[in-house]
Motif scaffolding. Structure first.
Motif, mmCIF file in Angstrom:
data_model
loop_
_atom_site.group_PDB
_atom_site.id
_atom_site.type_symbol
_atom_site.label_atom_id
_atom_site.label_comp_id
_atom_site.label_asym_id
_atom_site.label_seq_id
_atom_site.Cartn_x
_atom_site.Cartn_y
_atom_site.Cartn_z
ATOM 1 N N ASP A 121 46.555 -16.746 9.011
ATOM 2 C CA ASP A 121 45.887 -16.843 7.027
ATOM 3 C C ASP A 121 46.222 -18.319 7.013
ATOM 4 O O ASP A 121 46.941 -18.809 6.631
ATOM 5 C CB ASP A 121 46.865 -15.724 6.258
ATOM 6 C CG ASP A 121 45.987 -16.094 4.662
ATOM 7 O OD1 ASP A 121 45.155 -16.832 4.805
ATOM 8 O OD2 ASP A 121 47.223 -15.171 3.774
ATOM 9 N N MET A 122 45.012 -19.236 7.104
ATOM 10 C CA MET A 122 45.252 -20.979 6.848
ATOM 11 C C MET A 122 45.888 -21.423 5.306
ATOM 12 O O MET A 122 45.994 -22.086 5.277
ATOM 13 C CB MET A 122 43.898 -21.432 7.265
ATOM 14 C CG MET A 122 44.210 -21.105 9.005
ATOM 15 S SD MET A 122 45.347 -21.338 10.055
ATOM 16 C CE MET A 122 45.944 -23.041 9.522
ATOM 17 N N HIS A 135 50.281 -22.626 13.721
ATOM 18 C CA HIS A 135 48.725 -22.311 13.937
ATOM 19 C C HIS A 135 48.014 -21.498 13.317
ATOM 20 O O HIS A 135 47.206 -21.451 12.875
ATOM 21 C CB HIS A 135 48.630 -22.594 15.369
ATOM 22 C CG HIS A 135 49.065 -23.816 15.871
ATOM 23 N ND1 HIS A 135 49.296 -23.266 17.959
ATOM 24 C CD2 HIS A 135 49.168 -24.744 15.866
ATOM 25 C CE1 HIS A 135 49.694 -24.534 17.961
ATOM 26 N NE2 HIS A 135 49.702 -25.041 17.182
ATOM 27 N N LEU A 136 48.695 -20.343 12.571
ATOM 28 C CA LEU A 136 47.977 -19.848 12.328
ATOM 29 C C LEU A 136 47.991 -19.383 10.222
ATOM 30 O O LEU A 136 47.181 -18.674 9.778
ATOM 31 C CB LEU A 136 49.248 -18.147 12.670
ATOM 32 C CG LEU A 136 48.990 -17.357 13.478
ATOM 33 C CD1 LEU A 136 49.701 -15.818 14.011
ATOM 34 C CD2 LEU A 136 47.486 -16.631 13.952
ATOM 35 N N ARG A 187 48.241 -17.385 -4.341
ATOM 36 C CA ARG A 187 48.929 -17.938 -2.768
ATOM 37 C C ARG A 187 49.909 -16.780 -2.359
ATOM 38 O O ARG A 187 50.630 -16.292 -2.706
ATOM 39 C CB ARG A 187 49.334 -19.791 -3.029
ATOM 40 C CG ARG A 187 49.020 -20.402 -3.560
ATOM 41 C CD ARG A 187 49.432 -22.157 -3.466
ATOM 42 N NE ARG A 187 49.647 -22.256 -2.387
ATOM 43 C CZ ARG A 187 50.686 -23.546 -1.968
ATOM 44 N NH1 ARG A 187 51.109 -24.013 -3.525
ATOM 45 N NH2 ARG A 187 51.146 -24.392 -1.322
ATOM 46 N N ARG A 188 49.527 -17.239 -0.738
ATOM 47 C CA ARG A 188 49.881 -15.495 -0.491
ATOM 48 C C ARG A 188 52.007 -17.064 0.241
ATOM 49 O O ARG A 188 51.523 -18.181 1.192
ATOM 50 C CB ARG A 188 49.416 -15.387 0.584
ATOM 51 C CG ARG A 188 50.087 -14.017 1.594
ATOM 52 C CD ARG A 188 48.424 -13.747 2.532
ATOM 53 N NE ARG A 188 49.744 -12.662 3.486
ATOM 54 C CZ ARG A 188 48.812 -12.489 4.412
ATOM 55 N NH1 ARG A 188 48.611 -12.934 5.561
ATOM 56 N NH2 ARG A 188 50.395 -11.402 4.946
ATOM 57 N N PHE A 189 52.788 -15.279 0.225
ATOM 58 C CA PHE A 189 54.102 -16.002 0.774
ATOM 59 C C PHE A 189 54.765 -14.655 1.372
ATOM 60 O O PHE A 189 54.708 -13.704 0.862
ATOM 61 C CB PHE A 189 54.969 -15.907 -0.691
ATOM 62 C CG PHE A 189 55.957 -17.373 -0.615
ATOM 63 C CD1 PHE A 189 56.509 -18.449 -0.072
ATOM 64 C CD2 PHE A 189 56.783 -16.914 1.282
ATOM 65 C CE1 PHE A 189 57.245 -18.998 -0.547
ATOM 66 C CE2 PHE A 189 58.143 -18.094 1.431
ATOM 67 C CZ PHE A 189 57.967 -19.227 0.556
#
Length: 320
Positions: free
Chosen positions: A65-66, A87-88, A3-5
């Motif tokens: 990036d949801m 929202h992004l 996952r992206r942080f």
């Protein structure tokens, strides 16, 4: 897939490096877990070099990036700007030093000030208290080495009032110290070089440094501008005082003084040579410094960075 942080903060001479540094500390720890870590913001050469050394990518603008988790660290956000970030991405956490971002759409709210548990009404989104402060591993090593050290004669003082000496108190501070102590090394960290000289002490000036840990290790006493340096100095078992640059920082300094881990030298716009000399003389008294060191042993937690990362992951898992 990891996952992206994403860390959303600035790091430059205009805003200083406190927000950026603590985000980088958290990011480095998170890289031990299944996260792809990156930064977004306005960075100068110093910050970019530190990101490069940590092998962390960055961008000037944030893209959608949801699947991303975003941690925002800035005093300049609004409800609208944070909602736009929400929202992004999938989740938004915010570091909220002054309890100003209590918005229902946020997924986590981090306030690691001393006694935060007492003045912030907690929710299931909150991570509160200095036991979660993101002190770097370098500072943890210094703390470990200094835990058993008692107050010694003052031979070196580090002065770091922040990115901006807004009310020009640096020169007054140097002159006052020069009248109170002798044969002491005074080290100045400031974007602006002092225009005064010392008669009784040695003066060194640095416009910026790459590793604050070295300076905490090399100095007996620290005088800050009321920001995160007073926390880092106390964690490293260094007697410290603060001339706060803002009213909010002053409130925080007074809380730390109540817990005897910082000494309040006043609000910079109100300081006079007379009041500063009186308060500095009190702070430099050996009994005051010994009492500070004793309290620093228990107020700060050597494992606070690990505790913070564990709590961030717990909050994320609960809310997603």
């Amino acid at each position: 897939m990891n996952r992206r942080f994403l860390f959303y903060c600035d790091g430059n001479e205009l805003v200083g490096f406190g927000h950026f540094s603590r985000c980088l500390t958290i990011a480095t720890e998170l890289k031990k877990y299944p996260f792809e870590v990156s930064f977004c913001g306005n960075y100068d050469r110093f910050s970019i070099e530190r990101l490069s050394a940590a092998d962390i990518p960055y961008n000037a603008k944030m893209s959608a990036d949801m699947s991303a988790i975003v941690l925002v660290d800035s005093y300049h956000q609004t409800e609208a700007s944070l909602l736009a970030i929400k929202h992004l991405c999938m989740s938004v956490l915010v570091i909220d030093d002054f309890d100003q971002y209590r918005f229902s759409f946020l997924d986590g709210i981090i306030n690691v000030r001393v006694a935060a548990e007492q003045f912030v009404t907690p929710t299931d989104k909150h991570i509160l208290g200095v036991k979660y402060f993101p002190f770097s591993p370098e500072l943890r090593a210094i703390r470990h080495n200094n835990l058993s050290i008692q107050a010694l004669p003052v031979t070196s003082i580090l002065i770091a009032l922040g990115a901006k000496d807004r009310f020009k108190v640096m020169d007054v501070l140097i002159e006052t110290l020069d009248s109170l102590v002798c044969d002491v090394n005074l080290t100045i960290l400031s974007a602006e070089k002092p225009v005064v000289s010392c008669k009784n002490n040695t003066l060194k000036y640095f416009s910026f440094v790459e590793n604050m840990a070295d300076f905490y290790q090399e100095h007996d006493v620290v005088i800050s501008g009321g920001g995160s340096i007073k926390y880092e100095a106390g964690f490293c078992m260094r007697a410290n005082a603060a001339i706060s640059q803002t009213v909010e920082q002053r409130h925080d300094t007074l809380l730390l003084q109540q817990h005897n881990v910082c000494f309040d030298l006043g609000l910079s716009e109100e300081v006079t040579p007379v009041t500063l000399k009186q308060s500095l003389a009190s702070f430099l008294d050996e009994k005051i410094r010994i009492a500070q060191l004793q309290c620093m042993q228990t107020v700060y937690c050597s494992e606070s960075l690990t505790h913070l990362v564990n709590m961030i992951m717990r909050v994320i898992n609960v809310r997603n």
